[in-house]
Write a protein that holds these residues in place. Sequence first.
Motif, short mmCIF file in Angstrom:
data_model
loop_
_atom_site.label_atom_id
_atom_site.label_comp_id
_atom_site.label_asym_id
_atom_site.label_seq_id
_atom_site.Cartn_x
_atom_site.Cartn_y
_atom_site.Cartn_z
N LEU A 96 0.81 -1.22 0.00
CA LEU A 96 0.00 0.00 0.00
C LEU A 96 0.85 1.26 0.00
N HIS A 97 2.10 1.17 0.47
CA HIS A 97 2.99 2.32 0.39
C HIS A 97 3.26 2.68 -1.08
N VAL A 98 3.51 1.67 -1.89
CA VAL A 98 3.77 1.87 -3.32
C VAL A 98 2.53 2.45 -4.00
N LEU A 99 1.37 1.88 -3.75
CA LEU A 99 0.15 2.35 -4.40
C LEU A 99 -0.20 3.77 -3.96
N SER A 100 0.03 4.08 -2.69
CA SER A 100 -0.23 5.43 -2.21
C SER A 100 0.69 6.45 -2.89
N ALA A 101 1.95 6.08 -3.08
CA ALA A 101 2.90 6.99 -3.73
C ALA A 101 2.49 7.26 -5.17
N ILE A 102 2.02 6.24 -5.87
CA ILE A 102 1.57 6.42 -7.26
C ILE A 102 0.32 7.30 -7.29
N ALA A 103 -0.60 7.09 -6.35
CA ALA A 103 -1.81 7.91 -6.29
C ALA A 103 -1.46 9.38 -6.11
N LYS A 104 -0.47 9.66 -5.27
CA LYS A 104 -0.06 11.05 -5.04
C LYS A 104 0.55 11.65 -6.30
N ARG A 105 1.33 10.88 -7.03
CA ARG A 105 1.94 11.40 -8.25
C ARG A 105 0.91 11.65 -9.34
N PHE A 106 -0.10 10.78 -9.43
CA PHE A 106 -1.18 10.97 -10.40
C PHE A 106 -2.20 12.01 -9.92
N GLN A 107 -2.13 12.37 -8.63
CA GLN A 107 -3.09 13.29 -8.01
C GLN A 107 -4.51 12.76 -8.11
N VAL A 108 -4.65 11.50 -7.71
CA VAL A 108 -5.96 10.85 -7.64
C VAL A 108 -6.14 10.27 -6.25
N SER A 109 -7.36 9.87 -5.93
CA SER A 109 -7.61 9.29 -4.62
C SER A 109 -6.95 7.91 -4.52
N PHE A 110 -6.65 7.54 -3.29
CA PHE A 110 -6.05 6.23 -3.03
C PHE A 110 -6.98 5.11 -3.49
N GLU A 111 -8.27 5.27 -3.23
CA GLU A 111 -9.25 4.26 -3.64
C GLU A 111 -9.28 4.11 -5.16
N ALA A 112 -9.30 5.23 -5.88
CA ALA A 112 -9.33 5.18 -7.34
C ALA A 112 -8.10 4.48 -7.90
N LEU A 113 -6.95 4.74 -7.30
CA LEU A 113 -5.72 4.11 -7.77
C LEU A 113 -5.74 2.62 -7.51
N CYS A 114 -6.27 2.20 -6.36
CA CYS A 114 -6.34 0.77 -6.04
C CYS A 114 -7.24 0.04 -7.03
N ILE A 115 -8.36 0.64 -7.39
CA ILE A 115 -9.25 0.04 -8.39
C ILE A 115 -8.54 -0.07 -9.73
N ARG A 116 -7.81 0.97 -10.08
CA ARG A 116 -7.07 0.97 -11.35
C ARG A 116 -5.97 -0.09 -11.33
N PHE A 117 -5.32 -0.26 -10.20
CA PHE A 117 -4.29 -1.29 -10.04
C PHE A 117 -4.86 -2.67 -10.34
N ILE A 118 -6.07 -2.94 -9.84
CA ILE A 118 -6.70 -4.24 -10.07
C ILE A 118 -6.88 -4.50 -11.56
N LYS A 119 -7.20 -3.47 -12.31
CA LYS A 119 -7.42 -3.65 -13.74
C LYS A 119 -6.14 -3.99 -14.48
N PHE A 120 -5.01 -3.44 -14.05
CA PHE A 120 -3.78 -3.57 -14.83
C PHE A 120 -2.74 -4.52 -14.26
N THR A 121 -2.93 -5.00 -13.04
CA THR A 121 -1.93 -5.90 -12.50
C THR A 121 -2.01 -7.28 -13.15
N THR A 122 -0.87 -7.92 -13.28
CA THR A 122 -0.84 -9.31 -13.75
C THR A 122 -0.96 -10.29 -12.58
N GLN A 123 -0.90 -9.79 -11.37
CA GLN A 123 -1.01 -10.63 -10.19
C GLN A 123 -2.47 -11.04 -9.96
N ARG A 124 -2.62 -12.13 -9.24
CA ARG A 124 -3.96 -12.51 -8.77
C ARG A 124 -4.29 -11.59 -7.59
N ALA A 125 -5.23 -10.71 -7.78
CA ALA A 125 -5.52 -9.70 -6.77
C ALA A 125 -7.02 -9.49 -6.63
#
Length: 282
Positions: A131-160
Amino acid sequence: MPEAIDLDVVRQMLPGTPYGTGVREIRPPVPFDDEAFEGMLARNPDDQEVWGIAYNGKTRHERQRFTIAHELGHFILHRGQQWSFNCDKQSVHTGIATLRDIEREADDFASNLLMPGDLLRDWISNQRIDLHVLSAIAKRFQVSFEALCIRFIKFTTQRAILVYWDNGYVKYEWRSSSAVKTRARIRRNADPQEPLPGTLAADASVDQEWDGTEMSAAIWCPEEARHMKLREFKHSFGARDRVLTLLLLESAEPRAWDRSWQDGESFDSFDQFVSNGQLPVR
Protein backbone atom coordinates in the motif's frame (compact mmCIF):
# COMPACT_ATOMS: atom_id res chain seq x y z
CA MET A 1 7.88 7.80 -12.00
CA PRO A 2 4.53 8.74 -13.59
CA GLU A 3 3.47 12.37 -13.56
CA ALA A 4 0.03 13.94 -13.29
CA ILE A 5 -1.91 14.82 -16.42
CA ASP A 6 -2.28 18.60 -16.80
CA LEU A 7 -6.05 18.94 -17.19
CA ASP A 8 -5.85 22.63 -17.97
CA VAL A 9 -3.66 21.96 -21.00
CA VAL A 10 -6.07 19.21 -22.14
CA ARG A 11 -8.98 21.62 -21.79
CA GLN A 12 -7.26 24.35 -23.79
CA MET A 13 -6.08 22.08 -26.59
CA LEU A 14 -9.35 20.22 -27.23
CA PRO A 15 -11.09 22.90 -29.35
CA GLY A 16 -8.17 22.75 -31.79
CA THR A 17 -8.46 19.00 -32.31
CA PRO A 18 -10.98 16.84 -34.20
CA TYR A 19 -12.55 16.07 -30.82
CA GLY A 20 -13.51 19.74 -30.43
CA THR A 21 -14.94 20.38 -33.88
CA GLY A 22 -17.31 23.34 -33.84
CA VAL A 23 -16.12 24.54 -30.43
CA ARG A 24 -14.06 27.70 -30.00
CA GLU A 25 -13.46 27.50 -26.27
CA ILE A 26 -13.92 25.40 -23.14
CA ARG A 27 -13.84 27.93 -20.35
CA PRO A 28 -11.77 27.34 -17.20
CA PRO A 29 -13.65 25.18 -14.67
CA VAL A 30 -15.38 27.10 -11.89
CA PRO A 31 -16.14 25.92 -8.34
CA PHE A 32 -19.72 25.64 -7.10
CA ASP A 33 -19.95 25.30 -3.34
CA ASP A 34 -22.96 23.08 -2.79
CA GLU A 35 -22.54 19.73 -1.05
CA ALA A 36 -25.25 18.13 -3.21
CA PHE A 37 -23.48 19.21 -6.40
CA GLU A 38 -20.86 17.07 -8.14
CA GLY A 39 -20.15 18.53 -11.58
CA MET A 40 -21.59 19.95 -14.76
CA LEU A 41 -20.75 20.44 -18.42
CA ALA A 42 -22.92 22.90 -20.34
CA ARG A 43 -23.04 24.77 -23.63
CA ASN A 44 -23.31 28.56 -23.47
CA PRO A 45 -26.85 29.39 -24.64
CA ASP A 46 -25.62 32.76 -25.95
CA ASP A 47 -22.63 31.37 -27.82
CA GLN A 48 -22.91 27.79 -29.07
CA GLU A 49 -19.16 27.55 -29.71
CA VAL A 50 -18.39 27.91 -26.00
CA TRP A 51 -18.74 25.26 -23.28
CA GLY A 52 -18.21 25.49 -19.53
CA ILE A 53 -17.38 23.14 -16.65
CA ALA A 54 -18.33 23.47 -12.98
CA TYR A 55 -17.28 21.29 -10.03
CA ASN A 56 -17.88 21.00 -6.30
CA GLY A 57 -15.36 23.38 -4.74
CA LYS A 58 -15.74 21.83 -1.28
CA THR A 59 -14.38 18.42 -2.20
CA ARG A 60 -10.75 17.28 -2.03
CA HIS A 61 -8.34 18.29 -4.77
CA GLU A 62 -8.22 14.72 -6.11
CA ARG A 63 -12.02 14.57 -6.36
CA GLN A 64 -12.11 17.91 -8.16
CA ARG A 65 -9.62 16.63 -10.72
CA PHE A 66 -11.70 13.50 -11.29
CA THR A 67 -14.86 15.57 -11.75
CA ILE A 68 -13.18 17.86 -14.30
CA ALA A 69 -11.80 14.84 -16.17
CA HIS A 70 -15.29 13.28 -16.07
CA GLU A 71 -16.80 16.41 -17.65
CA LEU A 72 -14.09 16.44 -20.32
CA GLY A 73 -15.17 12.86 -21.03
CA HIS A 74 -18.73 14.06 -21.60
CA PHE A 75 -17.39 16.77 -23.90
CA ILE A 76 -15.51 14.30 -26.09
CA LEU A 77 -17.93 11.38 -25.98
CA HIS A 78 -21.42 12.77 -25.54
CA ARG A 79 -21.80 16.46 -26.38
CA GLY A 80 -23.52 15.56 -29.65
CA GLN A 81 -26.34 13.97 -27.64
CA GLN A 82 -27.29 16.93 -25.42
CA TRP A 83 -26.24 20.45 -24.48
CA SER A 84 -25.79 20.00 -20.74
CA PHE A 85 -24.79 17.31 -18.27
CA ASN A 86 -25.64 17.60 -14.59
CA CYS A 87 -23.67 14.91 -12.81
CA ASP A 88 -24.29 13.72 -9.26
CA LYS A 89 -23.51 10.68 -7.15
CA GLN A 90 -26.77 8.95 -8.08
CA SER A 91 -26.51 9.25 -11.86
CA VAL A 92 -24.40 6.14 -12.32
CA HIS A 93 -26.93 4.10 -10.31
CA THR A 94 -30.07 5.47 -11.95
CA GLY A 95 -32.61 3.13 -13.49
CA ILE A 96 -32.45 5.09 -16.74
CA ALA A 97 -30.12 2.96 -18.88
CA THR A 98 -28.94 5.73 -21.23
CA LEU A 99 -28.04 8.12 -18.40
CA ARG A 100 -26.36 5.34 -16.43
CA ASP A 101 -24.30 4.29 -19.44
CA ILE A 102 -23.01 7.74 -20.34
CA GLU A 103 -22.09 8.48 -16.72
CA ARG A 104 -20.12 5.25 -16.49
CA GLU A 105 -18.44 5.98 -19.82
CA ALA A 106 -17.40 9.41 -18.53
CA ASP A 107 -16.09 7.79 -15.33
CA ASP A 108 -14.09 5.29 -17.38
CA PHE A 109 -12.70 8.12 -19.49
CA ALA A 110 -11.66 10.08 -16.39
CA SER A 111 -9.90 7.03 -14.92
CA ASN A 112 -7.99 6.45 -18.15
CA LEU A 113 -7.10 10.11 -18.54
CA LEU A 114 -5.83 10.59 -14.99
CA MET A 115 -4.17 7.17 -14.61
CA PRO A 116 -2.86 6.13 -18.06
CA GLY A 117 -2.70 2.36 -18.22
CA ASP A 118 0.67 2.14 -19.95
CA LEU A 119 2.39 4.23 -17.27
CA LEU A 120 0.68 2.40 -14.43
CA ARG A 121 1.42 -1.02 -15.91
CA ASP A 122 5.12 -0.20 -16.33
CA TRP A 123 5.42 1.11 -12.80
CA ILE A 124 3.64 -1.71 -10.95
CA SER A 125 5.45 -4.42 -12.93
CA ASN A 126 8.89 -3.40 -11.65
CA GLN A 127 8.47 -3.63 -7.89
CA ARG A 128 6.94 -5.56 -5.01
CA ILE A 129 3.49 -4.13 -4.40
CA ASP A 130 2.24 -2.88 -1.05
CA LEU A 131 0.00 0.00 0.00
CA HIS A 132 2.99 2.32 0.39
CA VAL A 133 3.77 1.87 -3.32
CA LEU A 134 0.15 2.35 -4.40
CA SER A 135 -0.23 5.43 -2.21
CA ALA A 136 2.90 6.99 -3.73
CA ILE A 137 1.57 6.42 -7.26
CA ALA A 138 -1.81 7.91 -6.29
CA LYS A 139 -0.06 11.05 -5.04
CA ARG A 140 1.94 11.40 -8.25
CA PHE A 141 -1.18 10.97 -10.40
CA GLN A 142 -3.09 13.29 -8.01
CA VAL A 143 -5.96 10.85 -7.64
CA SER A 144 -7.61 9.29 -4.62
CA PHE A 145 -6.05 6.23 -3.03
CA GLU A 146 -9.25 4.26 -3.64
CA ALA A 147 -9.33 5.18 -7.34
CA LEU A 148 -5.72 4.11 -7.77
CA CYS A 149 -6.34 0.77 -6.04
CA ILE A 150 -9.25 0.04 -8.39
CA ARG A 151 -7.07 0.97 -11.35
CA PHE A 152 -4.29 -1.29 -10.04
CA ILE A 153 -6.70 -4.24 -10.07
CA LYS A 154 -7.42 -3.65 -13.74
CA PHE A 155 -3.78 -3.57 -14.83
CA THR A 156 -1.93 -5.90 -12.50
CA THR A 157 -0.84 -9.31 -13.75
CA GLN A 158 -1.01 -10.63 -10.19
CA ARG A 159 -3.96 -12.51 -8.77
CA ALA A 160 -5.52 -9.70 -6.77
CA ILE A 161 -8.85 -8.92 -5.10
CA LEU A 162 -9.94 -5.52 -3.78
CA VAL A 163 -12.84 -5.30 -1.32
CA TYR A 164 -14.43 -2.07 -0.08
CA TRP A 165 -16.26 -2.32 3.24
CA ASP A 166 -18.83 0.26 4.30
CA ASN A 167 -19.92 0.06 7.96
CA GLY A 168 -18.89 -3.58 8.15
CA TYR A 169 -20.47 -4.81 4.91
CA VAL A 170 -19.17 -5.25 1.37
CA LYS A 171 -19.94 -2.32 -0.90
CA TYR A 172 -18.02 -3.66 -3.89
CA GLU A 173 -15.46 -6.28 -4.87
CA TRP A 174 -13.03 -6.09 -7.81
CA ARG A 175 -10.93 -8.99 -9.11
CA SER A 176 -7.94 -8.81 -11.43
CA SER A 177 -8.12 -10.68 -14.73
CA SER A 178 -5.77 -13.39 -13.46
CA ALA A 179 -7.91 -13.80 -10.33
CA VAL A 180 -10.95 -14.28 -12.55
CA LYS A 181 -9.11 -16.77 -14.77
CA THR A 182 -8.15 -18.88 -11.76
CA ARG A 183 -11.57 -18.53 -10.10
CA ALA A 184 -10.14 -16.83 -7.03
CA ARG A 185 -13.04 -15.37 -5.08
CA ILE A 186 -13.80 -14.68 -1.47
CA ARG A 187 -15.89 -16.95 0.73
CA ARG A 188 -19.53 -15.90 1.13
CA ASN A 189 -20.71 -15.89 4.73
CA ALA A 190 -23.77 -13.63 4.75
CA ASP A 191 -26.00 -11.36 2.71
CA PRO A 192 -24.84 -8.65 2.86
CA GLN A 193 -21.29 -9.95 3.08
CA GLU A 194 -19.36 -9.40 6.32
CA PRO A 195 -15.59 -9.70 7.00
CA LEU A 196 -14.43 -13.28 7.39
CA PRO A 197 -13.22 -14.57 10.79
CA GLY A 198 -9.44 -14.81 11.06
CA THR A 199 -8.80 -11.95 8.63
CA LEU A 200 -7.45 -8.44 9.24
CA ALA A 201 -10.70 -7.08 7.81
CA ALA A 202 -12.55 -8.66 10.74
CA ASP A 203 -10.01 -7.53 13.36
CA ALA A 204 -11.24 -4.24 14.83
CA SER A 205 -7.94 -3.77 16.66
CA VAL A 206 -6.09 -3.34 13.33
CA ASP A 207 -6.72 -0.04 11.57
CA GLN A 208 -3.90 -0.19 9.02
CA GLU A 209 -1.71 -2.90 7.53
CA TRP A 210 0.18 -1.39 4.64
CA ASP A 211 3.04 -3.90 4.53
CA GLY A 212 0.81 -6.94 4.23
CA THR A 213 0.26 -10.00 6.44
CA GLU A 214 0.78 -13.45 4.96
CA MET A 215 -1.81 -16.17 5.58
CA SER A 216 -3.36 -19.22 3.96
CA ALA A 217 -5.28 -18.17 0.86
CA ALA A 218 -8.04 -20.60 1.83
CA ILE A 219 -9.01 -18.35 4.76
CA TRP A 220 -10.36 -15.90 2.22
CA CYS A 221 -10.87 -18.04 -0.87
CA PRO A 222 -12.36 -21.49 -0.28
CA GLU A 223 -11.37 -22.90 -3.69
CA GLU A 224 -7.66 -22.27 -3.11
CA ALA A 225 -5.37 -25.16 -2.24
CA ARG A 226 -4.25 -25.27 1.40
CA HIS A 227 -0.62 -24.67 0.46
CA MET A 228 -1.43 -21.42 -1.36
CA LYS A 229 -0.65 -18.15 0.41
CA LEU A 230 -1.83 -14.60 0.10
CA ARG A 231 -0.90 -11.23 1.56
CA GLU A 232 -3.72 -9.21 3.10
CA PHE A 233 -3.49 -5.41 3.26
CA LYS A 234 -5.87 -3.09 5.10
CA HIS A 235 -6.56 0.62 4.97
CA SER A 236 -9.17 2.30 7.18
CA PHE A 237 -10.49 5.72 6.23
CA GLY A 238 -11.15 8.53 8.71
CA ALA A 239 -13.73 7.34 11.21
CA ARG A 240 -12.92 3.68 10.38
CA ASP A 241 -16.41 3.12 8.97
CA ARG A 242 -14.92 2.60 5.51
CA VAL A 243 -12.17 0.03 4.91
CA LEU A 244 -10.24 -1.18 1.88
CA THR A 245 -8.91 -4.74 1.79
CA LEU A 246 -6.36 -5.74 -0.83
CA LEU A 247 -5.52 -9.43 -1.29
CA LEU A 248 -2.49 -10.49 -3.34
CA LEU A 249 -2.50 -14.23 -4.01
CA GLU A 250 0.28 -16.53 -5.14
CA SER A 251 0.30 -17.40 -8.83
CA ALA A 252 -1.82 -20.28 -10.12
CA GLU A 253 -2.78 -21.75 -13.48
CA PRO A 254 -6.19 -20.96 -15.03
CA ARG A 255 -8.88 -23.54 -14.29
CA ALA A 256 -9.06 -25.74 -17.39
CA TRP A 257 -12.86 -26.07 -17.34
CA ASP A 258 -13.56 -22.33 -17.12
CA ARG A 259 -13.23 -20.42 -20.42
CA SER A 260 -15.48 -17.45 -19.60
CA TRP A 261 -12.40 -15.27 -19.06
CA GLN A 262 -11.49 -15.62 -22.78
CA ASP A 263 -14.09 -13.03 -23.76
CA GLY A 264 -11.35 -10.40 -23.74
CA GLU A 265 -11.18 -6.81 -22.55
CA SER A 266 -13.28 -3.98 -23.89
CA PHE A 267 -11.65 -1.08 -25.73
CA ASP A 268 -11.43 1.97 -23.46
CA SER A 269 -12.98 5.19 -24.73
CA PHE A 270 -9.84 7.00 -23.62
CA ASP A 271 -7.67 4.63 -25.69
CA GLN A 272 -9.59 5.70 -28.76
CA PHE A 273 -9.10 9.36 -27.85
CA VAL A 274 -5.33 9.09 -27.49
CA SER A 275 -4.74 6.72 -30.43
CA ASN A 276 -3.99 9.71 -32.68
CA GLY A 277 -1.43 11.40 -30.41
CA GLN A 278 -0.10 12.02 -26.92
CA LEU A 279 -1.69 13.94 -24.09
CA PRO A 280 0.40 16.43 -22.12
CA VAL A 281 1.71 15.56 -18.69
CA ARG A 282 3.42 17.70 -16.12
